[in-house]
Design a protein around this motif. Structure first.
Motif, mmCIF file in Angstrom:
data_model
loop_
_atom_site.group_PDB
_atom_site.id
_atom_site.type_symbol
_atom_site.label_atom_id
_atom_site.label_comp_id
_atom_site.label_asym_id
_atom_site.label_seq_id
_atom_site.Cartn_x
_atom_site.Cartn_y
_atom_site.Cartn_z
ATOM 1 N N TYR A 25 0.865 -1.251 0.008
ATOM 2 C CA TYR A 25 0.052 -0.218 -0.019
ATOM 3 C C TYR A 25 0.760 1.083 0.150
ATOM 4 N N LYS A 26 0.255 2.354 -0.403
ATOM 5 C CA LYS A 26 1.129 3.399 -0.749
ATOM 6 C C LYS A 26 0.971 4.703 0.459
ATOM 7 N N THR A 27 0.031 4.665 1.239
ATOM 8 C CA THR A 27 -0.191 5.646 2.020
ATOM 9 C C THR A 27 -0.265 5.176 3.587
ATOM 10 N N SER A 28 -0.115 6.129 4.498
ATOM 11 C CA SER A 28 -0.231 5.374 6.025
ATOM 12 C C SER A 28 -1.559 5.111 6.221
ATOM 13 N N ILE A 29 -1.631 3.914 7.016
ATOM 14 C CA ILE A 29 -3.125 3.367 7.277
ATOM 15 C C ILE A 29 -3.031 3.236 8.839
ATOM 16 N N THR A 30 -4.515 3.231 9.080
ATOM 17 C CA THR A 30 -4.825 2.744 10.577
ATOM 18 C C THR A 30 -5.170 1.476 10.759
ATOM 19 N N ALA A 31 -5.720 0.766 9.743
ATOM 20 C CA ALA A 31 -6.044 -0.398 9.721
ATOM 21 C C ALA A 31 -6.108 -0.992 8.347
ATOM 22 N N ARG A 50 -5.136 -3.897 12.649
ATOM 23 C CA ARG A 50 -4.756 -2.399 12.751
ATOM 24 C C ARG A 50 -3.544 -2.179 12.741
ATOM 25 N N SER A 51 -3.024 -0.984 12.606
ATOM 26 C CA SER A 51 -1.676 -0.560 12.538
ATOM 27 C C SER A 51 -0.660 -0.985 13.558
ATOM 28 N N ASN A 52 -1.268 -1.194 14.822
ATOM 29 C CA ASN A 52 -0.496 -1.530 15.865
ATOM 30 C C ASN A 52 -0.470 -3.189 16.127
ATOM 31 N N GLU A 53 -1.047 -3.841 15.204
ATOM 32 C CA GLU A 53 -1.079 -5.397 15.109
ATOM 33 C C GLU A 53 0.006 -5.895 14.230
ATOM 34 N N PHE A 88 -9.007 -9.407 -2.084
ATOM 35 C CA PHE A 88 -8.668 -8.019 -1.837
ATOM 36 C C PHE A 88 -8.081 -7.531 -0.753
ATOM 37 N N CYS A 89 -7.133 -6.496 -0.489
ATOM 38 C CA CYS A 89 -6.686 -5.713 0.628
ATOM 39 C C CYS A 89 -7.505 -4.484 0.328
ATOM 40 N N ALA A 90 -7.927 -3.798 1.419
ATOM 41 C CA ALA A 90 -8.669 -2.404 1.370
ATOM 42 C C ALA A 90 -8.157 -1.796 2.822
ATOM 43 N N ASP A 91 -8.237 -0.420 2.486
ATOM 44 C CA ASP A 91 -8.157 0.505 3.645
ATOM 45 C C ASP A 91 -8.757 1.833 3.395
ATOM 46 N N TYR A 92 -8.681 2.509 4.338
ATOM 47 C CA TYR A 92 -9.411 3.811 4.459
ATOM 48 C C TYR A 92 -8.037 5.012 4.133
#
Lengths: 111, 112
Positions: A25-31, A50-53, A88-92
Protein backbone atom coordinates in the motif's frame (compact mmCIF):
# COMPACT_ATOMS: atom_id res chain seq x y z
CA UNK A 1 -6.61 6.48 -7.05
CA UNK A 2 -5.29 3.05 -6.13
CA UNK A 3 -4.53 2.63 -2.49
CA UNK A 4 -3.06 -0.84 -2.62
CA UNK A 5 -1.96 -3.58 -4.93
CA UNK A 6 -2.11 -7.29 -4.38
CA UNK A 7 0.30 -9.72 -5.90
CA UNK A 8 0.45 -12.05 -7.62
CA UNK A 9 -2.40 -11.30 -10.00
CA UNK A 10 -3.43 -14.96 -10.00
CA UNK A 11 -2.54 -18.16 -8.14
CA UNK A 12 -3.43 -21.80 -8.56
CA UNK A 13 -2.90 -24.47 -5.89
CA UNK A 14 -4.18 -27.94 -5.09
CA UNK A 15 -6.43 -28.69 -2.14
CA UNK A 16 -4.51 -29.04 1.09
CA UNK A 17 -1.66 -26.76 0.04
CA UNK A 18 -0.92 -23.44 1.70
CA UNK A 19 -0.92 -20.15 -0.17
CA UNK A 20 0.01 -16.53 0.50
CA UNK A 21 -1.31 -13.36 -1.11
CA UNK A 22 0.59 -10.12 -0.68
CA UNK A 23 -0.54 -6.51 -0.58
CA UNK A 24 1.52 -3.35 -0.83
CA UNK A 25 0.00 0.00 0.00
CA UNK A 26 1.05 3.55 -0.72
CA UNK A 27 -0.20 5.74 2.13
CA UNK A 28 -0.17 5.52 5.92
CA UNK A 29 -2.97 3.41 7.32
CA UNK A 30 -4.82 2.93 10.59
CA UNK A 31 -5.99 -0.55 9.67
CA UNK A 32 -5.93 -2.88 6.68
CA UNK A 33 -8.76 -5.20 5.74
CA UNK A 34 -8.76 -8.40 3.72
CA UNK A 35 -11.87 -9.36 1.73
CA UNK A 36 -12.83 -12.40 -0.32
CA UNK A 37 -15.22 -12.29 -3.28
CA UNK A 38 -16.68 -15.50 -4.64
CA UNK A 39 -18.14 -15.62 -8.12
CA UNK A 40 -21.50 -13.86 -8.34
CA UNK A 41 -21.33 -12.44 -4.82
CA UNK A 42 -20.26 -9.22 -3.14
CA UNK A 43 -16.99 -9.16 -1.15
CA UNK A 44 -17.00 -10.40 2.45
CA UNK A 45 -14.52 -9.32 5.10
CA UNK A 46 -12.05 -11.94 6.32
CA UNK A 47 -9.72 -10.06 8.66
CA UNK A 48 -9.17 -6.49 9.86
CA UNK A 49 -5.63 -5.86 11.15
CA UNK A 50 -4.85 -2.54 12.85
CA UNK A 51 -1.64 -0.58 12.42
CA UNK A 52 -0.43 -1.51 15.93
CA UNK A 53 -0.89 -5.23 15.24
CA UNK A 54 1.67 -7.41 13.46
CA UNK A 55 -0.39 -10.56 13.02
CA UNK A 56 -4.03 -11.62 13.21
CA UNK A 57 -5.61 -15.02 12.78
CA UNK A 58 -9.07 -16.23 11.81
CA UNK A 59 -9.26 -20.03 11.60
CA UNK A 60 -7.13 -21.14 8.63
CA UNK A 61 -6.37 -17.51 7.74
CA UNK A 62 -3.42 -15.49 9.00
CA UNK A 63 -2.77 -11.86 8.16
CA UNK A 64 0.45 -9.99 8.82
CA UNK A 65 1.18 -6.29 8.67
CA UNK A 66 4.55 -4.58 8.23
CA UNK A 67 4.10 -0.82 8.44
CA UNK A 68 7.79 -0.14 7.77
CA UNK A 69 7.60 -1.75 4.32
CA UNK A 70 3.92 -0.80 3.85
CA UNK A 71 2.94 -4.36 3.12
CA UNK A 72 0.56 -7.03 4.34
CA UNK A 73 0.09 -10.72 3.60
CA UNK A 74 -2.81 -13.12 3.88
CA UNK A 75 -1.96 -16.81 4.25
CA UNK A 76 -4.43 -19.66 3.92
CA UNK A 77 -3.46 -23.09 5.22
CA UNK A 78 -5.04 -26.39 4.19
CA UNK A 79 -6.80 -24.81 1.24
CA UNK A 80 -10.17 -26.15 0.07
CA UNK A 81 -11.93 -25.86 -3.28
CA UNK A 82 -14.38 -23.42 -1.70
CA UNK A 83 -11.49 -20.99 -1.05
CA UNK A 84 -11.52 -20.30 -4.79
CA UNK A 85 -12.22 -16.56 -5.03
CA UNK A 86 -10.69 -13.15 -5.59
CA UNK A 87 -8.88 -11.78 -2.54
CA UNK A 88 -8.64 -8.03 -1.96
CA UNK A 89 -6.88 -5.84 0.52
CA UNK A 90 -8.58 -2.54 1.38
CA UNK A 91 -8.09 0.47 3.59
CA UNK A 92 -9.34 3.94 4.34
CA UNK A 93 -5.87 5.43 3.89
CA UNK A 94 -6.40 7.82 6.76
CA UNK A 95 -9.14 9.59 4.77
CA UNK A 96 -12.14 8.98 7.01
CA UNK A 97 -14.80 6.73 5.57
CA UNK A 98 -13.55 6.36 1.98
CA UNK A 99 -12.70 2.64 1.74
CA UNK A 100 -10.44 1.90 -1.22
CA UNK A 101 -9.76 -1.60 -2.60
CA UNK A 102 -6.75 -3.09 -4.31
CA UNK A 103 -6.99 -4.79 -7.70
CA UNK A 104 -7.29 -8.30 -6.23
CA UNK A 105 -5.63 -11.71 -6.52
CA UNK A 106 -7.56 -14.54 -8.18
CA UNK A 107 -6.99 -17.79 -6.27
CA UNK A 108 -7.98 -21.11 -7.81
CA UNK A 109 -7.93 -24.20 -5.59
CA UNK A 110 -8.10 -27.44 -7.54
CA UNK A 111 -9.07 -30.89 -6.26
CA UNK B 1 -27.56 -10.02 11.42
CA UNK B 2 -28.64 -7.76 8.64
CA UNK B 3 -28.90 -7.71 4.91
CA UNK B 4 -28.26 -5.39 2.01
CA UNK B 5 -30.79 -5.60 -0.79
CA UNK B 6 -30.01 -4.24 -4.22
CA UNK B 7 -32.65 -3.80 -6.90
CA UNK B 8 -32.84 -4.68 -9.65
CA UNK B 9 -30.42 -7.62 -9.93
CA UNK B 10 -30.14 -7.12 -13.67
CA UNK B 11 -30.68 -3.84 -15.51
CA UNK B 12 -30.70 -3.38 -19.26
CA UNK B 13 -30.72 0.15 -20.57
CA UNK B 14 -30.24 1.99 -23.81
CA UNK B 15 -27.36 4.31 -24.56
CA UNK B 16 -28.15 7.78 -23.30
CA UNK B 17 -30.83 6.58 -20.92
CA UNK B 18 -31.03 7.69 -17.29
CA UNK B 19 -31.02 4.66 -15.01
CA UNK B 20 -31.48 4.31 -11.24
CA UNK B 21 -30.14 1.57 -8.99
CA UNK B 22 -31.51 1.14 -5.47
CA UNK B 23 -30.03 -0.19 -2.25
CA UNK B 24 -31.58 -0.86 1.16
CA UNK B 25 -29.84 -1.97 4.39
CA UNK B 26 -31.33 -3.07 7.70
CA UNK B 27 -28.09 -2.98 9.72
CA UNK B 28 -28.88 0.57 10.90
CA UNK B 29 -25.44 1.53 9.55
CA UNK B 30 -24.45 5.17 9.19
CA UNK B 31 -22.18 4.85 6.15
CA UNK B 32 -23.20 3.55 2.73
CA UNK B 33 -21.17 3.10 -0.46
CA UNK B 34 -21.58 2.54 -4.18
CA UNK B 35 -18.78 0.73 -6.03
CA UNK B 36 -18.41 -0.22 -9.67
CA UNK B 37 -16.70 -3.48 -10.63
CA UNK B 38 -15.75 -4.11 -14.25
CA UNK B 39 -15.37 -7.70 -15.38
CA UNK B 40 -12.34 -9.34 -13.76
CA UNK B 41 -11.27 -6.15 -12.05
CA UNK B 42 -11.24 -4.49 -8.65
CA UNK B 43 -13.80 -2.21 -7.03
CA UNK B 44 -13.84 1.51 -7.72
CA UNK B 45 -15.65 3.89 -5.41
CA UNK B 46 -18.33 6.03 -7.03
CA UNK B 47 -20.08 7.73 -4.11
CA UNK B 48 -20.40 7.27 -0.37
CA UNK B 49 -22.51 8.80 2.37
CA UNK B 50 -21.75 9.00 6.08
CA UNK B 51 -25.25 9.91 7.18
CA UNK B 52 -28.72 10.70 5.88
CA UNK B 53 -28.63 13.47 3.21
CA UNK B 54 -24.81 13.41 3.09
CA UNK B 55 -22.98 12.70 -0.20
CA UNK B 56 -19.26 12.34 -0.82
CA UNK B 57 -17.65 11.77 -4.21
CA UNK B 58 -15.41 8.82 -4.84
CA UNK B 59 -12.83 8.45 -7.59
CA UNK B 60 -15.41 7.60 -10.28
CA UNK B 61 -18.30 10.00 -9.61
CA UNK B 62 -18.43 11.68 -13.03
CA UNK B 63 -21.54 10.55 -14.91
CA UNK B 64 -23.33 9.47 -11.74
CA UNK B 65 -25.61 11.05 -9.14
CA UNK B 66 -26.51 9.61 -5.76
CA UNK B 67 -29.20 10.20 -3.16
CA UNK B 68 -29.38 9.29 0.56
CA UNK B 69 -32.87 10.40 1.58
CA UNK B 70 -33.15 7.90 4.41
CA UNK B 71 -30.56 6.25 6.65
CA UNK B 72 -31.54 2.85 5.30
CA UNK B 73 -31.43 3.60 1.59
CA UNK B 74 -28.91 4.85 -0.92
CA UNK B 75 -29.68 5.15 -4.63
CA UNK B 76 -27.36 5.63 -7.59
CA UNK B 77 -28.34 7.21 -10.90
CA UNK B 78 -26.44 6.76 -14.14
CA UNK B 79 -27.17 10.10 -15.75
CA UNK B 80 -26.60 8.99 -19.37
CA UNK B 81 -25.75 5.33 -19.85
CA UNK B 82 -22.78 4.52 -22.08
CA UNK B 83 -21.77 1.17 -23.53
CA UNK B 84 -18.46 1.21 -21.66
CA UNK B 85 -20.42 1.33 -18.42
CA UNK B 86 -21.41 -2.31 -18.49
CA UNK B 87 -20.37 -3.54 -15.07
CA UNK B 88 -21.60 -4.81 -11.72
CA UNK B 89 -22.56 -2.09 -9.25
CA UNK B 90 -22.11 -3.02 -5.61
CA UNK B 91 -23.75 -1.30 -2.67
CA UNK B 92 -22.24 -1.59 0.80
CA UNK B 93 -22.67 -0.27 4.34
CA UNK B 94 -20.70 0.01 7.57
CA UNK B 95 -20.83 1.57 11.03
CA UNK B 96 -17.98 3.88 10.03
CA UNK B 97 -14.22 4.19 9.94
CA UNK B 98 -12.23 0.99 10.42
CA UNK B 99 -15.26 -1.23 10.75
CA UNK B 100 -16.38 -4.15 8.62
CA UNK B 101 -18.08 -3.23 5.37
CA UNK B 102 -20.99 -5.43 4.28
CA UNK B 103 -21.88 -5.79 0.60
CA UNK B 104 -24.99 -6.54 -1.37
CA UNK B 105 -24.99 -9.04 -4.25
CA UNK B 106 -24.82 -6.36 -6.91
CA UNK B 107 -26.75 -5.03 -9.89
CA UNK B 108 -25.41 -6.07 -13.28
CA UNK B 109 -25.84 -3.29 -15.82
CA UNK B 110 -25.93 -3.94 -19.56
CA UNK B 111 -26.17 -1.04 -22.00
CA UNK B 112 -27.43 -1.77 -25.50
Amino acid sequence: SQLAEENPWALSVHEGESVTVNCSYKTSITALQWYRQKSGEGPAQLILIRSNEREKRNGRLRATLDTSSQSSSLSITATRCEDTAVYFCADYGGSGNKLIFGTGTLLSVKP
Amino acid sequence: GGIITQTPKFLIGQEGQKLTLKCQQNFNHDTMYWYRQDSGKGLRLIYYSITENDLQKGDLSEGYDASREKKSSFSLTVTSAQKNEMAVFLCASSMGHNTEVFFGKGTRLTVV
